[in-house]
Design a protein around this motif. Structure first.
Motif, mmCIF file in Angstrom:
data_model
loop_
_atom_site.group_PDB
_atom_site.id
_atom_site.type_symbol
_atom_site.label_atom_id
_atom_site.label_comp_id
_atom_site.label_asym_id
_atom_site.label_seq_id
_atom_site.Cartn_x
_atom_site.Cartn_y
_atom_site.Cartn_z
ATOM 1 N N PRO A 52 0.872 -1.256 0.081
ATOM 2 C CA PRO A 52 0.014 0.049 0.029
ATOM 3 C C PRO A 52 0.951 1.432 0.119
ATOM 4 O O PRO A 52 0.587 2.345 -0.404
ATOM 5 N N GLU A 53 2.189 0.991 0.339
ATOM 6 C CA GLU A 53 2.461 2.102 0.866
ATOM 7 C C GLU A 53 3.643 2.112 -0.930
ATOM 8 O O GLU A 53 4.472 3.365 -0.844
ATOM 9 N N GLN A 54 3.643 1.531 -1.860
ATOM 10 C CA GLN A 54 4.409 1.542 -3.073
ATOM 11 C C GLN A 54 5.637 1.804 -2.672
ATOM 12 O O GLN A 54 6.555 2.504 -3.889
ATOM 13 N N LEU A 55 6.531 0.968 -1.806
ATOM 14 C CA LEU A 55 7.629 0.542 -1.441
ATOM 15 C C LEU A 55 8.800 -0.134 -3.014
ATOM 16 O O LEU A 55 7.802 -0.925 -3.681
ATOM 17 N N ASN A 56 9.946 0.231 -3.035
ATOM 18 C CA ASN A 56 10.613 -0.373 -3.932
ATOM 19 C C ASN A 56 11.248 -1.689 -3.493
ATOM 20 O O ASN A 56 12.275 -1.717 -3.015
ATOM 21 N N ILE A 57 10.229 -2.502 -3.331
ATOM 22 C CA ILE A 57 10.688 -3.334 -2.539
ATOM 23 C C ILE A 57 11.923 -4.404 -2.925
ATOM 24 O O ILE A 57 12.322 -4.702 -1.197
ATOM 25 N N PRO A 58 12.582 -4.786 -4.182
ATOM 26 C CA PRO A 58 13.617 -5.252 -4.528
ATOM 27 C C PRO A 58 14.689 -4.477 -4.379
ATOM 28 O O PRO A 58 15.994 -5.153 -3.256
ATOM 29 N N THR A 59 14.945 -2.941 -4.347
ATOM 30 C CA THR A 59 15.670 -2.201 -3.592
ATOM 31 C C THR A 59 15.702 -2.461 -2.519
ATOM 32 O O THR A 59 16.871 -2.190 -1.758
ATOM 33 N N LEU A 60 14.622 -2.058 -1.698
ATOM 34 C CA LEU A 60 14.954 -2.163 -0.558
ATOM 35 C C LEU A 60 15.172 -3.293 0.242
ATOM 36 O O LEU A 60 16.610 -3.899 1.524
ATOM 37 N N LEU A 61 15.527 -4.502 -0.340
ATOM 38 C CA LEU A 61 15.482 -6.044 0.212
ATOM 39 C C LEU A 61 17.177 -5.324 0.328
ATOM 40 O O LEU A 61 18.000 -6.407 0.731
ATOM 41 N N GLN A 62 18.211 -6.147 -1.587
ATOM 42 C CA GLN A 62 19.444 -5.359 -1.496
ATOM 43 C C GLN A 62 20.227 -4.144 -0.281
ATOM 44 O O GLN A 62 20.937 -5.264 -0.170
ATOM 45 N N ASP A 63 19.309 -3.588 -0.364
ATOM 46 C CA ASP A 63 19.923 -2.904 0.263
ATOM 47 C C ASP A 63 19.544 -2.877 1.846
ATOM 48 O O ASP A 63 20.785 -2.959 2.634
ATOM 49 N N THR A 64 18.631 -3.505 2.196
ATOM 50 C CA THR A 64 19.123 -4.608 3.445
ATOM 51 C C THR A 64 20.635 -5.933 3.751
ATOM 52 O O THR A 64 21.041 -5.418 4.907
ATOM 53 N N HIS A 65 20.205 -6.038 2.534
ATOM 54 C CA HIS A 65 21.574 -7.302 2.341
ATOM 55 C C HIS A 65 22.552 -6.584 2.623
ATOM 56 O O HIS A 65 23.388 -7.069 3.135
ATOM 57 N N ASN A 66 22.766 -4.862 2.044
ATOM 58 C CA ASN A 66 24.402 -5.312 2.055
ATOM 59 C C ASN A 66 25.152 -4.582 3.607
ATOM 60 O O ASN A 66 25.368 -4.731 3.632
ATOM 61 N N ARG A 67 23.708 -3.929 4.180
ATOM 62 C CA ARG A 67 23.946 -2.914 5.500
ATOM 63 C C ARG A 67 24.076 -4.012 6.519
ATOM 64 O O ARG A 67 24.811 -3.992 6.932
ATOM 65 N N LEU A 68 23.112 -5.194 6.153
ATOM 66 C CA LEU A 68 23.421 -6.088 7.605
ATOM 67 C C LEU A 68 23.834 -7.945 7.083
ATOM 68 O O LEU A 68 24.253 -8.763 8.200
ATOM 69 N N SER A 69 23.939 -8.540 6.177
ATOM 70 C CA SER A 69 25.119 -9.395 6.131
ATOM 71 C C SER A 69 26.095 -9.478 6.858
ATOM 72 O O SER A 69 26.761 -8.382 6.893
ATOM 73 N N GLY A 70 27.130 -10.855 6.677
ATOM 74 C CA GLY A 70 27.980 -11.279 7.387
ATOM 75 C C GLY A 70 28.143 -12.583 8.493
ATOM 76 O O GLY A 70 28.103 -12.813 7.607
ATOM 77 N N ARG A 71 28.235 -12.250 9.424
ATOM 78 C CA ARG A 71 28.310 -13.659 10.442
ATOM 79 C C ARG A 71 27.045 -14.211 10.445
ATOM 80 O O ARG A 71 25.807 -13.439 10.653
ATOM 81 N N GLU A 72 27.049 -15.294 10.545
ATOM 82 C CA GLU A 72 26.097 -15.924 10.299
ATOM 83 C C GLU A 72 25.505 -16.169 11.663
ATOM 84 O O GLU A 72 25.842 -15.914 12.399
ATOM 85 N N GLY A 73 24.158 -16.680 12.160
ATOM 86 C CA GLY A 73 23.484 -17.046 13.475
ATOM 87 C C GLY A 73 23.694 -18.238 13.631
ATOM 88 O O GLY A 73 22.611 -18.976 12.729
ATOM 89 N N ARG A 74 22.993 -18.813 14.967
ATOM 90 C CA ARG A 74 22.826 -19.978 15.368
ATOM 91 C C ARG A 74 21.827 -19.751 16.485
ATOM 92 O O ARG A 74 22.232 -18.740 17.071
ATOM 93 N N ARG A 75 20.630 -21.058 16.697
ATOM 94 C CA ARG A 75 19.812 -20.215 18.229
ATOM 95 C C ARG A 75 21.003 -21.633 18.816
ATOM 96 O O ARG A 75 22.000 -21.959 18.604
ATOM 97 N N LEU A 76 21.288 -20.731 20.267
ATOM 98 C CA LEU A 76 21.666 -21.071 21.317
ATOM 99 C C LEU A 76 21.927 -22.610 21.159
ATOM 100 O O LEU A 76 23.738 -23.461 21.989
ATOM 101 N N TRP A 77 20.851 -23.359 21.721
ATOM 102 C CA TRP A 77 20.872 -24.894 21.703
ATOM 103 C C TRP A 77 21.294 -25.600 20.137
ATOM 104 O O TRP A 77 20.876 -26.384 20.214
ATOM 105 N N ASP A 78 20.716 -24.693 18.946
ATOM 106 C CA ASP A 78 21.294 -25.697 18.315
ATOM 107 C C ASP A 78 22.697 -26.226 17.906
ATOM 108 O O ASP A 78 23.282 -25.013 18.071
#
Length: 374
Positions: free
Chosen positions: A348-374
């Motif tokens: 409904p906000e007409q976001l450019n979702i693919p662009t925002l997704l790529q931007d998020t990945h560029n900002r936040l990708s790095g170390r991989e996470g695991r649950r504490l007991w996995d």
């Protein structure tokens, strides 16, 4: 310490519960942490079969002696939904680890998928649980969940449960409808990990601290939750005695939010709108489902927080769980987007979702996470 009725269980629980997933440095550390929590008014202690030696350590702490008697304490353990024989065996093993002849509350641990929900509605698992209630080994039954909202609502609507453990915080309010439905059905509501999953609020970035003045971000989040009468109790996953201080300092502040607290929350909202502008995701979830199973709203929520509040460490921590935590944190990373465009007309906000997704990945990708007991 304040106490609230835990829905139809009629147990009167402290508004902070001691979650025991993180106190495993040693049995002695666990004993001291449990003792001090109980001494300061906590009467609800929560563990799980899947938390390493948590049940054994809690059992040792109870055996060593606590400031309250057994009848003044409420013990919860959690067991994943399994077949009838395995469930009976697991309940007995939990009781043996805890050194108890009954547990007050048993939660089916991780009703996170439609398959889990189907399993508990078939003969077997719930029959074993109900038999444990009949013979007195278990007194009350609920479930814990990290599921999408529609699965949580469906699980509540089975009417099989007396309480629910779920995620809900100031920075993640999507499960508000589940809390409302649980209250309508007189179920107890237990909030999971408000300090950690709620935003790594025990180590907030400077910008977030400034936005929350004169309160700390952790204090403000606790007050946001404690002021909601539909919520019974909040987990504090203290790893040691020191980590009890911050939550217990607000354990008597359960009244409605003050005008000053409301003003700060409004400041946080304005900051998001002003900083993110036309790129702000309002978390309507209309973009789902994604053909690549990207959890678009959650990815963009993390982007909102990283950009607007400098909560980059938290956002990286949570983003790193994608593709690494199974049904506990489902969804592919944002770089899996193929730019198919399916989500665009639904936003409904007409976001450019693919662009925002790529931007998020560029900002936040790095170390991989695991649950504490996995």
């Amino acid at each position: 310490m304040r106490y609230r009725r835990f829905g139809k269980t009629n147990l009167n629980l402290s508004v902070f519960s001691l979650g025991t997933m993180r106190y495993l440095a040693s049995e002695e550390n666990a004993r001291q942490t449990v003792y001090q929590a109980v001494l300061q008014g906590v009467n609800h202690l929560e563990t799980a079969r899947g938390y390493g030696k948590s049940e054994q350590y809690l059992g040792a702490a109870i055996k060593a002696g606590l400031p309250k008697t057994r009848s003044q304490l409420y013990i919860t353990s959690k067991i994943a939904p399994i077949d009838a024989d395995s469930m009976q065996r697991s309940i007995d093993e939990s009781l043996a680890h805890l050194g108890l002849d009954y547990i007050d509350c048993l939660a089916l641990h991780g009703i996170n998928t439609w398959e889990h929900l189907k399993l508990i509605q078939q003969p077997g698992c719930m029959q074993a649980v109900q038999q444990a209630v009949v013979d007195g080994r278990v007194r009350h039954v609920g479930f814990s969940t990290h599921a999408p909202l529609e699965i949580i609502l469906a699980a509540i609507n089975t009417d099989l449960f007396e309480f629910v453990n779920l995620h809900y915080y100031y920075f993640f309010q999507h499960n508000a409808a589940a809390i409302a439905l649980a209250a309508q059905k007189d179920m107890g509501v237990f909030i999971i990990s408000p300090a950690d999953k709620g935003g790594l609020l025990y180590t907030p970035p400077q910008k977030l601290q400034a936005l929350c003045q004169p309160f700390s971000p952790l204090e403000l989040n606790y007050r946001f939750l404690l002021s909601n009468p539909r919520i019974t109790t909040l987990s504090m996953g203290a790893a040691n005695v020191t980590e009890l201080t911050a939550p217990l300092s607000v354990s008597d502040r359960t009244a409605a939010l003050t005008p000053q607290e409301i003003a700060v929350l409004q400041r946080l909202e304005r900051n998001q709108k002003d900083t993110l502008g036309s790129d702000r995701c309002s978390q309507c979830y209309e973009c789902l489902p994604c053909p690549e199973t990207i959890n678009i709203p959650e990815v963009l929520r993390l982007r909102n927080l990283a950009v607007a509040c400098d909560m980059t460490e938290y956002s990286k921590y949570r983003y790193g769980m994608f593709e690494n935590a199974g049904h506990w944190f489902p969804g592919m990373k944002a770089n899996r987007c193929t730019e198919c465009g399916d989500c665009l007309p639904r936003c409904p906000e007409q976001l450019n979702i693919p662009t925002l997704l790529q931007d998020t990945h560029n900002r936040l990708s790095g170390r991989e996470g695991r649950r504490l007991w996995d």
